[in-house]
Design a protein around this motif. Structure first.
Motif, PDB file in Angstrom:
ATOM      1  N   GLY A   1      -0.398   6.235 -16.279  1.00 56.06           N
ATOM      2  CA  GLY A   1      -1.387   5.912 -15.157  1.00 56.06           C
ATOM      3  C   GLY A   1      -0.419   6.009 -13.968  1.00 56.06           C
ATOM      4  O   GLY A   1       0.595   5.370 -14.062  1.00 56.06           O
ATOM      5  N   ASP A   2      -0.920   6.489 -12.790  1.00 53.72           N
ATOM      6  CA  ASP A   2      -0.174   6.339 -11.676  1.00 53.72           C
ATOM      7  C   ASP A   2      -1.322   6.108 -10.505  1.00 53.72           C
ATOM      8  O   ASP A   2      -2.537   6.346 -10.293  1.00 53.72           O
ATOM      9  CB  ASP A   2       0.491   7.975 -11.162  1.00 53.72           C
ATOM     10  CG  ASP A   2       1.296   8.227 -12.270  1.00 53.72           C
ATOM     11  OD1 ASP A   2       2.648   8.076 -12.120  1.00 53.72           O
ATOM     12  OD2 ASP A   2       0.913   9.019 -13.117  1.00 53.72           O
ATOM     13  N   ILE A   3      -0.556   5.393  -9.460  1.00 52.19           N
ATOM     14  CA  ILE A   3      -1.283   5.035  -8.410  1.00 52.19           C
ATOM     15  C   ILE A   3      -0.557   5.171  -7.078  1.00 52.19           C
ATOM     16  O   ILE A   3       0.694   4.887  -7.010  1.00 52.19           O
ATOM     17  CB  ILE A   3      -1.962   3.562  -8.342  1.00 52.19           C
ATOM     18  CG1 ILE A   3      -2.910   3.487  -7.471  1.00 52.19           C
ATOM     19  CG2 ILE A   3      -0.836   2.478  -8.050  1.00 52.19           C
ATOM     20  CD1 ILE A   3      -3.857   2.064  -7.762  1.00 52.19           C
ATOM     21  N   TYR A   4      -1.195   5.934  -6.050  1.00 52.31           N
ATOM     22  CA  TYR A   4      -0.501   6.167  -4.768  1.00 52.31           C
ATOM     23  C   TYR A   4      -1.474   5.527  -3.746  1.00 52.31           C
ATOM     24  O   TYR A   4      -2.660   5.689  -3.737  1.00 52.31           O
ATOM     25  CB  TYR A   4      -0.362   7.692  -4.465  1.00 52.31           C
ATOM     26  CG  TYR A   4       0.485   8.598  -5.442  1.00 52.31           C
ATOM     27  CD1 TYR A   4       1.865   8.687  -5.198  1.00 52.31           C
ATOM     28  CD2 TYR A   4      -0.164   9.087  -6.651  1.00 52.31           C
ATOM     29  CE1 TYR A   4       2.494   9.490  -6.313  1.00 52.31           C
ATOM     30  CE2 TYR A   4       0.574   9.439  -7.584  1.00 52.31           C
ATOM     31  CZ  TYR A   4       1.877   9.992  -7.253  1.00 52.31           C
ATOM     32  OH  TYR A   4       2.754  10.740  -8.214  1.00 52.31           O
ATOM     33  N   ALA A   5      -0.628   4.876  -2.838  1.00 53.69           N
ATOM     34  CA  ALA A   5      -1.290   4.028  -1.757  1.00 53.69           C
ATOM     35  C   ALA A   5      -0.737   3.979  -0.348  1.00 53.69           C
ATOM     36  O   ALA A   5       0.664   3.790  -0.645  1.00 53.69           O
ATOM     37  CB  ALA A   5      -1.751   2.873  -2.342  1.00 53.69           C
ATOM     38  N   VAL A   6      -1.281   4.031   0.593  1.00 51.01           N
ATOM     39  CA  VAL A   6      -0.893   3.741   1.872  1.00 51.01           C
ATOM     40  C   VAL A   6      -0.887   2.036   2.137  1.00 51.01           C
ATOM     41  O   VAL A   6      -2.162   1.501   1.948  1.00 51.01           O
ATOM     42  CB  VAL A   6      -1.335   4.285   2.935  1.00 51.01           C
ATOM     43  CG1 VAL A   6      -0.928   3.981   4.357  1.00 51.01           C
ATOM     44  CG2 VAL A   6      -1.414   6.066   2.759  1.00 51.01           C
ATOM     45  N   ILE A   7       0.312   1.541   2.518  1.00 50.60           N
ATOM     46  CA  ILE A   7       0.143  -0.046   2.772  1.00 50.60           C
ATOM     47  C   ILE A   7       0.126  -0.088   4.102  1.00 50.60           C
ATOM     48  O   ILE A   7       1.249   0.372   4.767  1.00 50.60           O
ATOM     49  CB  ILE A   7       1.332  -0.553   2.044  1.00 50.60           C
ATOM     50  CG1 ILE A   7       1.400  -0.167   0.304  1.00 50.60           C
ATOM     51  CG2 ILE A   7       1.484  -2.115   2.159  1.00 50.60           C
ATOM     52  CD1 ILE A   7       0.132  -0.798  -0.228  1.00 50.60           C
ATOM     53  N   GLU A   8      -0.632  -0.766   4.725  1.00 51.57           N
ATOM     54  CA  GLU A   8      -0.443  -1.228   6.164  1.00 51.57           C
ATOM     55  C   GLU A   8       0.382  -2.187   6.517  1.00 51.57           C
ATOM     56  O   GLU A   8       0.013  -3.170   7.280  1.00 51.57           O
ATOM     57  CB  GLU A   8      -2.097  -1.466   6.600  1.00 51.57           C
ATOM     58  CG  GLU A   8      -3.187  -0.208   6.600  1.00 51.57           C
ATOM     59  CD  GLU A   8      -2.634   0.704   7.452  1.00 51.57           C
ATOM     60  OE1 GLU A   8      -1.954   0.502   8.450  1.00 51.57           O
ATOM     61  OE2 GLU A   8      -3.060   1.923   7.246  1.00 51.57           O
ATOM     62  N   GLN A   9       1.729  -2.208   6.244  1.00 57.81           N
ATOM     63  CA  GLN A   9       2.590  -3.303   6.601  1.00 57.81           C
ATOM     64  C   GLN A   9       3.955  -2.208   6.456  1.00 57.81           C
ATOM     65  O   GLN A   9       4.238  -1.312   5.896  1.00 57.81           O
ATOM     66  CB  GLN A   9       2.963  -4.002   5.512  1.00 57.81           C
ATOM     67  CG  GLN A   9       1.809  -5.188   5.411  1.00 57.81           C
ATOM     68  CD  GLN A   9       1.649  -6.067   4.168  1.00 57.81           C
ATOM     69  OE1 GLN A   9       1.371  -5.900   3.220  1.00 57.81           O
ATOM     70  NE2 GLN A   9       2.394  -7.345   4.522  1.00 57.81           N
ATOM     71  N   PRO A  10       4.956  -2.681   7.503  1.00 58.51           N
ATOM     72  CA  PRO A  10       6.116  -1.961   7.455  1.00 58.51           C
ATOM     73  C   PRO A  10       6.916  -2.015   6.323  1.00 58.51           C
ATOM     74  O   PRO A  10       6.761  -2.853   5.462  1.00 58.51           O
ATOM     75  CB  PRO A  10       6.733  -2.571   8.681  1.00 58.51           C
ATOM     76  CG  PRO A  10       6.213  -3.995   8.698  1.00 58.51           C
ATOM     77  CD  PRO A  10       5.069  -3.724   8.195  1.00 58.51           C
ATOM     78  N   TYR A  11       7.902  -0.841   6.122  1.00 60.38           N
ATOM     79  CA  TYR A  11       8.628  -0.876   4.734  1.00 60.38           C
ATOM     80  C   TYR A  11       9.818  -1.905   4.843  1.00 60.38           C
ATOM     81  O   TYR A  11       9.998  -2.793   3.780  1.00 60.38           O
ATOM     82  CB  TYR A  11       9.450   0.233   4.952  1.00 60.38           C
ATOM     83  CG  TYR A  11      10.497   0.328   3.754  1.00 60.38           C
ATOM     84  CD1 TYR A  11      10.093   0.873   2.473  1.00 60.38           C
ATOM     85  CD2 TYR A  11      11.669   0.039   4.152  1.00 60.38           C
ATOM     86  CE1 TYR A  11      10.909   0.776   1.589  1.00 60.38           C
ATOM     87  CE2 TYR A  11      12.741   0.149   2.990  1.00 60.38           C
ATOM     88  CZ  TYR A  11      12.401   0.296   1.736  1.00 60.38           C
ATOM     89  OH  TYR A  11      13.325   0.490   0.687  1.00 60.38           O
ATOM     90  N   ALA A  12      10.101  -2.748   5.908  1.00 57.10           N
ATOM     91  CA  ALA A  12      10.911  -3.824   6.220  1.00 57.10           C
ATOM     92  C   ALA A  12      10.294  -5.028   5.517  1.00 57.10           C
ATOM     93  O   ALA A  12      11.159  -5.866   4.580  1.00 57.10           O
ATOM     94  CB  ALA A  12      11.250  -4.362   7.431  1.00 57.10           C
ATOM     95  N   VAL A  13       9.040  -4.869   5.413  1.00 57.79           N
ATOM     96  CA  VAL A  13       8.541  -6.102   4.740  1.00 57.79           C
ATOM     97  C   VAL A  13       8.187  -5.925   3.416  1.00 57.79           C
ATOM     98  O   VAL A  13       8.401  -6.574   2.266  1.00 57.79           O
ATOM     99  CB  VAL A  13       6.979  -6.420   5.280  1.00 57.79           C
ATOM    100  CG1 VAL A  13       6.216  -7.520   4.798  1.00 57.79           C
ATOM    101  CG2 VAL A  13       7.147  -7.163   6.792  1.00 57.79           C
ATOM    102  N   VAL A  14       7.653  -4.610   2.997  1.00 58.93           N
ATOM    103  CA  VAL A  14       7.276  -4.333   1.755  1.00 58.93           C
ATOM    104  C   VAL A  14       8.520  -4.063   0.816  1.00 58.93           C
ATOM    105  O   VAL A  14       8.483  -4.574  -0.221  1.00 58.93           O
ATOM    106  CB  VAL A  14       6.564  -3.043   1.962  1.00 58.93           C
ATOM    107  CG1 VAL A  14       6.110  -2.368   0.369  1.00 58.93           C
ATOM    108  CG2 VAL A  14       5.084  -3.187   2.441  1.00 58.93           C
TER     109      VAL A  14
END
Length: 302
Positions: free
Chosen positions: A70-83
């Motif tokens: 299984g795979d999931i792709y998602a846009v996260i509304e947070q900056p990479y510095a946090v994520v």
């Protein structure tokens, strides 16, 4: 002492835990760098922008004769510095995994080869750890760059002849405020696991569905995929929602984050009742609070 596998109804109930563990780990081909993952984001623009999930998210599942993925792709509304920072720590992963109703405990230890996550997987109800199933996953950060992260967990063996468990995650910075995440799970299985799964799908799991729409009925309503691919899709979504809840709760003061994560996870699964509803909020919160208190007490006594 050798652990005995349950039989009869107990085997059917335990299967959900086996399936969960199976779905904790999946491994399609991974991007080698940030640009490759950004290219995947661009290729999924249409799916991420318009889908029945009402999220910037794309879910895939696959089944072969001896493996599930299984795979999931998602846009996260947070900056990479946090994520990127939040998803690197092994202890952070325990905070994420424990949100799932079948994960009864998670702790981290250090070994000569690296860190290990010790999980107990069990039923969705309150359960003693002695009655759950312990698993160990080697944890490592494969890549950690200013704009790109890869994390891997691996276990070579599982119950009922299952093997080659994998969980992989990669994240890339899209811009100053958004990140793109890919979470992937897989495992290999044999005859025993296939028979147990068929038993589950014929009984407790007979009305369970996934998220992929395979047809429309006479009224034009969607017909969702079932079977093992349905199982993968449900658990893939549950774990994405756990990651989302963990990241979203970071804005809260540290003392409030745990309760916020639990609340967000349950709210997230209830957005998809046909696929994910299992426990009422009060039931879920009561069980998880006890499990986390037990986990904290065990850690303090070590």
């Amino acid at each position: 002492m050798k652990r005995l596998l349950p039989t009869g109804a107990g085997c059917v109930q335990w299967l959900g835990a086996v399936v969960l563990l199976a779905l904790l780990l999946a491994a399609p081909a991974f991007a080698e760098d940030a640009e490759a993952l950004k290219a995947r984001h661009a290729a999924l623009t249409e799916q991420l922008g318009d889908n029945p999930l009402q999220r910037p998210l794309h879910l895939e599942s696959r089944q072969t004769d001896d493996a599930l993925q299984g795979d999931i792709y998602a846009v996260i509304e947070q900056p990479y510095a946090v994520v990127g920072t939040a998803l690197q720590g092994s202890a952070h992963w325990c905070d994420i995994l424990i949100l799932h109703l079948n994960v009864k405990s998670c702790r981290v230890t250090s070994a000569p080869a690296g860190e290990v996550l010790h999980l107990h997987i069990g039923r969705k109800f309150e359960q003693a750890l002695a009655d759950a199933y312990p698993f160990e996953f080697a944890y490592r950060v494969a890549t950690a760059r200013p704009d790109f992260l890869q994390v891997q967990l691996e276990a070579q063996e599982g119950p009922l002849g299952t093997s080659r468990y994998r969980i992989k995650l990669e994240v890339v910075a899209l811009d100053d405020r958004r990140s793109f995440l890919h979470l992937s799970y897989s495992y290999a299985y044999g005859v025993a696991a296939r028979v147990a799964t068929q038993g589950y799908l014929a009984t407790l799991g007979r009305n369970k569905v996934g998220f992929s729409i395979v047809a429309r009925n006479a009224e034009g309503q969607p017909v969702y995929i079932g079977g093992m691919r349905g199982v993968i899709e449900r658990n893939t979504m549950r774990y994405y929602l756990a990651i989302e809840a963990y990241l979203s709760a970071l804005v809260e003061p540290p003392a409030m984050r745990l309760e916020k994560r639990l609340d967000l996870w349950h709210s997230g699964v209830e957005q998809y009742p046909a696929q994910l509803h299992e426990l009422e909020r009060d039931q879920y919160l009561a069980i998880k609070r006890k499990e986390i208190q037990r986990q904290q007490a065990d850690a303090a006594s070590e």
